[in-house]
Design an enzyme around this catalytic site. Structure first.
Site, PDB file in Angstrom:
ATOM      1  NE  ARG A  93       1.748  -2.879 -14.968  1.00 41.96           N
ATOM      2  CZ  ARG A  93       2.711  -2.004 -15.129  1.00 41.96           C
ATOM      3  NH1 ARG A  93       3.404  -1.982 -16.238  1.00 41.96           N
ATOM      4  NH2 ARG A  93       2.991  -1.146 -14.177  1.00 41.96           N
ATOM      5  CE  LYS A 113       4.512  -4.371 -12.094  1.00 40.38           C
ATOM      6  NZ  LYS A 113       5.067  -3.589 -10.982  1.00 40.38           N
ATOM      7  CG  ASP A 125       0.249  -1.899 -22.870  1.00 42.11           C
ATOM      8  OD1 ASP A 125       0.256  -2.066 -21.634  1.00 42.11           O
ATOM      9  OD2 ASP A 125       1.155  -1.308 -23.482  1.00 42.11           O
ATOM     10  N   GLY A 126      -1.687  -4.091 -20.722  1.00 44.46           N
ATOM     11  CA  GLY A 126      -1.341  -5.301 -19.969  1.00 44.46           C
ATOM     12  C   GLY A 126       0.140  -5.621 -19.975  1.00 44.46           C
ATOM     13  NE  ARG A 183      -2.508  -6.258  -5.259  1.00 45.55           N
ATOM     14  CZ  ARG A 183      -1.551  -5.875  -6.091  1.00 45.55           C
ATOM     15  NH1 ARG A 183      -1.206  -4.621  -6.159  1.00 45.55           N
ATOM     16  NH2 ARG A 183      -0.958  -6.729  -6.885  1.00 45.55           N
ATOM     17  CG  ASP A 252      -3.563   0.345  -5.954  1.00 45.21           C
ATOM     18  OD1 ASP A 252      -3.717   1.431  -5.373  1.00 45.21           O
ATOM     19  OD2 ASP A 252      -3.007   0.244  -7.057  1.00 45.21           O
ATOM     20  CG  ASP A 262       3.017  -2.660  -7.854  1.00 42.39           C
ATOM     21  OD1 ASP A 262       3.662  -3.420  -8.583  1.00 42.39           O
ATOM     22  OD2 ASP A 262       1.892  -2.235  -8.170  1.00 42.39           O
TER      23      ASP A 262
END
Ligand code: AMP
Ligand code: MG
Length: 489
Positions: A93, A113, A125-126, A183, A252, A262
């Site tokens: 996403r 993002k 759904d991204g 990452r 990740d 993240d």
């Protein structure tokens, strides 16, 4: 200062082999509106802050228009999630617009993002919801304010587009900045997919951009791993020192540059509790506060495994073996500074541990207690009642205070000087969940973003006194206990 259309893109990732990513444009969204803009982050891009007032600003940063010079792409990666290898993740996403090279010569990835589905979306759904975008926006800047390496956040742009999570929410796009979004999982994907020839390509890319002093070393890959180990160890120590839990330390989400990366169900502890788990979905406490340093090591071993095709196994093992002593050293330094010690020694760890045990037993707020500790009076006979009265076991506190006082005799300066030193490392203000929650509620229900702005401004300077904001340093209200943060974002 540049206008939006003059930003200086130089997209080195897009010049890597095409198999490292997928080219695609963001998916447009209706009626974008600016939620918040961060002038500090804009300065990193040489972007004129006045540009945020242009109507086009929201169009660019929700992905409806493309900035000249950008070459949008979704990065490929994999990762170990909650201990299990997941072969193909990739940006599901997030879309990397490209890299801006500023006048200081720094390179900043600009990533949207929540910009829509990509080939890596795996039936999701991204999108990202406004709620989680505000959390990441505030926390990444709060970490920066605390002096902890982190990705940065330029802005949030919202839309009325509905997004389905536990309830219906609205979408937003967070513009994230980082020197690199590579990452641990970016290496793992090549190792596990038997694309070992791509490992040195990616490693050389990261070394050239971020560890240029290693570029000519014959053992550059080993030295690169050494540095990632050291940076990760340092990051874990710093998280421990401010009582921060990441919540989803999957490989990740581990930055190759040692950045906090993240932000999902993260949390700052209120009452000190080593078993604190911030992520409601983490039923086994894999990523509990006290587990984080170990998980940092575990994640590094996944990275080292992935790098085995380009280095001798003994060298990889030696790099990993440096983790624990390096972590312990940083931890000692960080915690020593919190106690006002200019140079902490091995023996001082006992002082830290005893204090933490006492705090745990008395359910004391981690941040508030360390902040209050700067008012400790060294004078013999001073009971330090203001501190002492907070502990349930007063005798135990007195015993601890005696050893602390004795230790402080060996420190330079008087009480006031030590207090000033301590207040520079023990924050008064942290992003407690309920503070973020208040800002989110107002933003989502009333489109009132003033609380987001207020927190952002406050957390830029978390070590300063802000007398008009005193209530933001108060213990959390009772209702805050009901807040549950999960992976849903
Ligand atoms: P996270 O736990 O946020 O780090 O996400 C783990 C993986 O899931 C990453 O590859 C994300 O890109 C992907 N992902 C998370 N949420 C979504 C979403 N709403 N749509 C598509 N991919 C997602
Ligand atoms: Mg992630």
């Amino acid at each position: 200062m540049r206008k939006l259309e003059q930003l200086s893109f130089d997209n080195s990732y897009a010049r890597l082999p095409a198999s490292f990513y997928r080219r695609l444009d963001p998916t447009p969204m209706p009626a974008p509106y600016l939620v918040s803009f961060n002038a500090d982050a804009a300065a990193l891009l040489d972007l004129d802050p006045a540009e945020a007032t242009r109507a086009e600003f929201a169009e660019y940063f929700i992905g409806n228009r493309l900035l000249p010079g950008s070459e949008p792409l979704a990065m490929l990666y994999a990762g170990h999630q909650f201990g299990h290898y997941v072969p193909q993740l990739g940006d599901g996403r997030a879309i990397l617009l490209g890299e801006i090279k500023n006048r200081a010569g720094e390179r900043w990835d600009v990533q949207l993002k929540g910009a829509g589905p990509t080939p890596f979306s795996r039936n999701s759904d991204g999108r990202a919801v406004l709620r989680s975008s505000i959390r990441e926006y505030l926390c990444s800047e709060a970490m920066h304010g605390l002096g902890i390496p982190s990705t940065r956040a330029l802005c949030i742009v919202g839309s009325d587009e509905e997004v389905y999570r536990e309830t219906i929410e609205t979408a937003a796009v967070l513009t994230r900045l980082a020197p690199s979004h590579v990452r641990f999982g970016s290496f793992e994907v090549f190792y596990y997919n038997d694309r070992h020839e791509s490992l040195p390509v990616l490693a050389d890319y990261v070394i050239a951009g971020h560890f240029p002093h290693l570029a000519d070393a014959p053992d550059k890959y080993v030295r690169f791993l050494n540095e990632v180990v050291a940076r990760t160890a340092q990051l874990m120590a710093r998280w421990q020192a401010v009582g921060f839990s990441h919540g989803v330390m999957n490989t990740d989400n581990m930055s190759i540059l040692g950045l906090t990366f993240d932000y999902g169900p993260f949390g700052f502890m209120d009452a000190y509790d080593p078993a604190y788990v911030c992520n409601h979905s983490d039923h086994h406490g894999r990523y509990a506060y006290r587990e984080q340093p170990k998980i940092g090591h575990w994640n590094l071993s996944c990275l080292a495994q992935a790098l085995l095709p380009i280095m001798p196994v003994e060298a990889a093992q030696a790099a990993l073996d440096a983790y624990i002593p390096t972590y312990k050293e940083y931890y000692k330094e960080c915690m020593g500074r919190k106690l006002g010690l200019t140079q902490a020694g091995e023996e001082d760890i006992a002082l830290v541990e005893t204090l933490l045990q006492l705090m745990h037993a008395s359910h004391l707020d981690y941040t508030r207690l360390f902040r209050a500790l700067s008012r400790f009076q060294c004078a013999a006979g001073d009971k330090n009642a203001m501190l002492r009265d907070q502990f349930t076991d007063r005798d135990a506190f007195d015993a601890w205070a005696d050893s602390y006082r004795a230790r402080l005799q060996r420190e330079p300066g008087n009480d006031a000087e030590r207090a000033a030193r301590m207040n520079r490392v023990n924050p008064k203000y942290i992003l407690r969940n309920y503070l973020a929650q208040n800002a989110i509620a107002r933003a989502a229900q009333e489109r009132d973003f003033t609380e987001v702005e207020r927190l952002q401004e406050l957390l830029r300077h978390p070590f300063d006194e802000h007398p008009e904001m005193e209530s933001y340093a108060a213990p959390p209200p009772d209702w805050a206990r009901q807040i549950e943060v999960s992976c849903s974002s």
